[in-house]
Scaffold this motif. Sequence first.
Motif, PDB file in Angstrom:
ATOM      1  N   ILE A  81       0.823  -1.212   0.000  1.00  0.00           N
ATOM      2  CA  ILE A  81       0.000   0.000   0.000  1.00  0.00           C
ATOM      3  C   ILE A  81       0.857   1.263   0.000  1.00  0.00           C
ATOM      4  O   ILE A  81       0.651   2.159  -0.816  1.00  0.00           O
ATOM      5  N   ASP A  82       1.822   1.367   0.906  1.00  0.00           N
ATOM      6  CA  ASP A  82       2.651   2.578   0.955  1.00  0.00           C
ATOM      7  C   ASP A  82       3.504   2.725  -0.301  1.00  0.00           C
ATOM      8  O   ASP A  82       3.734   3.837  -0.772  1.00  0.00           O
ATOM      9  N   ARG A  83       3.940   1.618  -0.874  1.00  0.00           N
ATOM     10  CA  ARG A  83       4.714   1.694  -2.122  1.00  0.00           C
ATOM     11  C   ARG A  83       3.837   2.206  -3.267  1.00  0.00           C
ATOM     12  O   ARG A  83       4.278   3.013  -4.079  1.00  0.00           O
ATOM     13  N   VAL A  84       2.592   1.746  -3.314  1.00  0.00           N
ATOM     14  CA  VAL A  84       1.665   2.223  -4.346  1.00  0.00           C
ATOM     15  C   VAL A  84       1.407   3.716  -4.156  1.00  0.00           C
ATOM     16  O   VAL A  84       1.410   4.481  -5.124  1.00  0.00           O
ATOM     17  N   ILE A  85       1.193   4.141  -2.915  1.00  0.00           N
ATOM     18  CA  ILE A  85       0.945   5.564  -2.670  1.00  0.00           C
ATOM     19  C   ILE A  85       2.127   6.395  -3.148  1.00  0.00           C
ATOM     20  O   ILE A  85       1.940   7.429  -3.799  1.00  0.00           O
ATOM     21  N   SER A  86       3.341   5.964  -2.868  1.00  0.00           N
ATOM     22  CA  SER A  86       4.518   6.699  -3.344  1.00  0.00           C
ATOM     23  C   SER A  86       4.530   6.790  -4.866  1.00  0.00           C
ATOM     24  O   SER A  86       4.818   7.852  -5.437  1.00  0.00           O
ATOM     25  N   LEU A  87       4.218   5.698  -5.537  1.00  0.00           N
ATOM     26  CA  LEU A  87       4.187   5.697  -7.004  1.00  0.00           C
ATOM     27  C   LEU A  87       3.097   6.626  -7.547  1.00  0.00           C
ATOM     28  O   LEU A  87       3.313   7.357  -8.515  1.00  0.00           O
ATOM     29  N   VAL A  88       1.938   6.596  -6.915  1.00  0.00           N
ATOM     30  CA  VAL A  88       0.836   7.454  -7.350  1.00  0.00           C
ATOM     31  C   VAL A  88       1.195   8.924  -7.125  1.00  0.00           C
ATOM     32  O   VAL A  88       0.946   9.772  -7.992  1.00  0.00           O
ATOM     33  N   LEU A  89       1.801   9.227  -5.986  1.00  0.00           N
ATOM     34  CA  LEU A  89       2.221  10.615  -5.724  1.00  0.00           C
ATOM     35  C   LEU A  89       3.230  11.088  -6.767  1.00  0.00           C
ATOM     36  O   LEU A  89       3.168  12.227  -7.235  1.00  0.00           O
ATOM     37  N   GLN A  90       4.154  10.224  -7.138  1.00  0.00           N
ATOM     38  CA  GLN A  90       5.117  10.581  -8.182  1.00  0.00           C
ATOM     39  C   GLN A  90       4.428  10.788  -9.524  1.00  0.00           C
ATOM     40  O   GLN A  90       4.792  11.686 -10.289  1.00  0.00           O
ATOM     41  N   GLU A  91       3.423   9.966  -9.802  1.00  0.00           N
ATOM     42  CA  GLU A  91       2.630  10.102 -11.038  1.00  0.00           C
ATOM     43  C   GLU A  91       1.909  11.452 -11.062  1.00  0.00           C
ATOM     44  O   GLU A  91       1.898  12.134 -12.085  1.00  0.00           O
ATOM     45  N   ILE A  92       1.350  11.833  -9.939  1.00  0.00           N
ATOM     46  CA  ILE A  92       0.661  13.119  -9.837  1.00  0.00           C
ATOM     47  C   ILE A  92       1.662  14.257 -10.006  1.00  0.00           C
ATOM     48  O   ILE A  92       1.407  15.225 -10.726  1.00  0.00           O
ATOM     49  N   ARG A  93       2.809  14.147  -9.356  1.00  0.00           N
ATOM     50  CA  ARG A  93       3.826  15.202  -9.396  1.00  0.00           C
ATOM     51  C   ARG A  93       4.272  15.480 -10.831  1.00  0.00           C
ATOM     52  O   ARG A  93       4.553  16.610 -11.189  1.00  0.00           O
ATOM     53  N   LYS A  94       4.286  14.454 -11.681  1.00  0.00           N
ATOM     54  CA  LYS A  94       4.674  14.644 -13.082  1.00  0.00           C
ATOM     55  C   LYS A  94       3.726  15.567 -13.822  1.00  0.00           C
ATOM     56  O   LYS A  94       4.079  16.131 -14.851  1.00  0.00           O
ATOM     57  N   GLU A  95       2.513  15.735 -13.298  1.00  0.00           N
ATOM     58  CA  GLU A  95       1.501  16.558 -13.967  1.00  0.00           C
ATOM     59  C   GLU A  95       1.505  18.001 -13.454  1.00  0.00           C
ATOM     60  O   GLU A  95       0.617  18.774 -13.798  1.00  0.00           O
ATOM     61  N   ALA A  96       2.476  18.351 -12.641  1.00  0.00           N
ATOM     62  CA  ALA A  96       2.546  19.723 -12.120  1.00  0.00           C
ATOM     63  C   ALA A  96       2.969  20.679 -13.233  1.00  0.00           C
ATOM     64  O   ALA A  96       3.930  20.419 -13.949  1.00  0.00           O
ATOM     65  N   ALA A  97       2.208  21.746 -13.371  1.00  0.00           N
ATOM     66  CA  ALA A  97       2.561  22.771 -14.356  1.00  0.00           C
ATOM     67  C   ALA A  97       3.823  23.488 -13.884  1.00  0.00           C
ATOM     68  O   ALA A  97       3.891  23.951 -12.762  1.00  0.00           O
TER      69      ALA A  97
END
Length: 185
Positions: free
Chosen positions: A168-184
């Motif tokens: 679970i925590d590993r998935v959350i880290s991956l998802v957060l990194q995925e979101i961060r890539k979309e930062a303008a």
Amino acid sequence: MALSKTIRIMGCGNLWMGDDGVGIHTVEKMTVMKEKLAAGVSLSDPVFSDFPADALPYLSEVDIMDAGVSGLDMLCFLEGFDKIIIIDALKSDQNLGAILKIKGEDLLDGEGVGRMMSSHDVSVPTVLGIAREVQGLPEIVVYGVEIQKHPDEVNLTTEMSPAVEAAIDRVISLVLQEIRKEAAE
């Protein structure tokens, strides 16, 4: 900075089927994190300790939902977003608790990614295929967590195996990194 895309994170699964509930447990934890951020809780809070601090602020900009075993109802959950991140259990040839990142088009094309769990009325790939034909699809990214049970095996339990729970925590880290890539920028 803000996100350049509207993003929804969807956790899929069934909490009564043990490891199949991994997607739901993940979005529940992310919802708590988002609520704590909104309340102004310091990033030094233990709930944030294992996650990339530069990505945490973006959590407030995404929609997080428990999609459960939504089946065809998932079609309406896809509308209005530029990007959908789905977290679900899957069965492939990986070790218990392994995490696979699958692009939506690869999942639809059956690129050897195993099988998303079918405790849902209709499987995630099936719903995405229908959406592609009927309404079009936003960008889709799936984080699948390997479970060992056969999809047709029913063991009613709310307990997850330690390896899947640890994912679970590993998935959350991956998802957060995925979101961060979309930062303008």
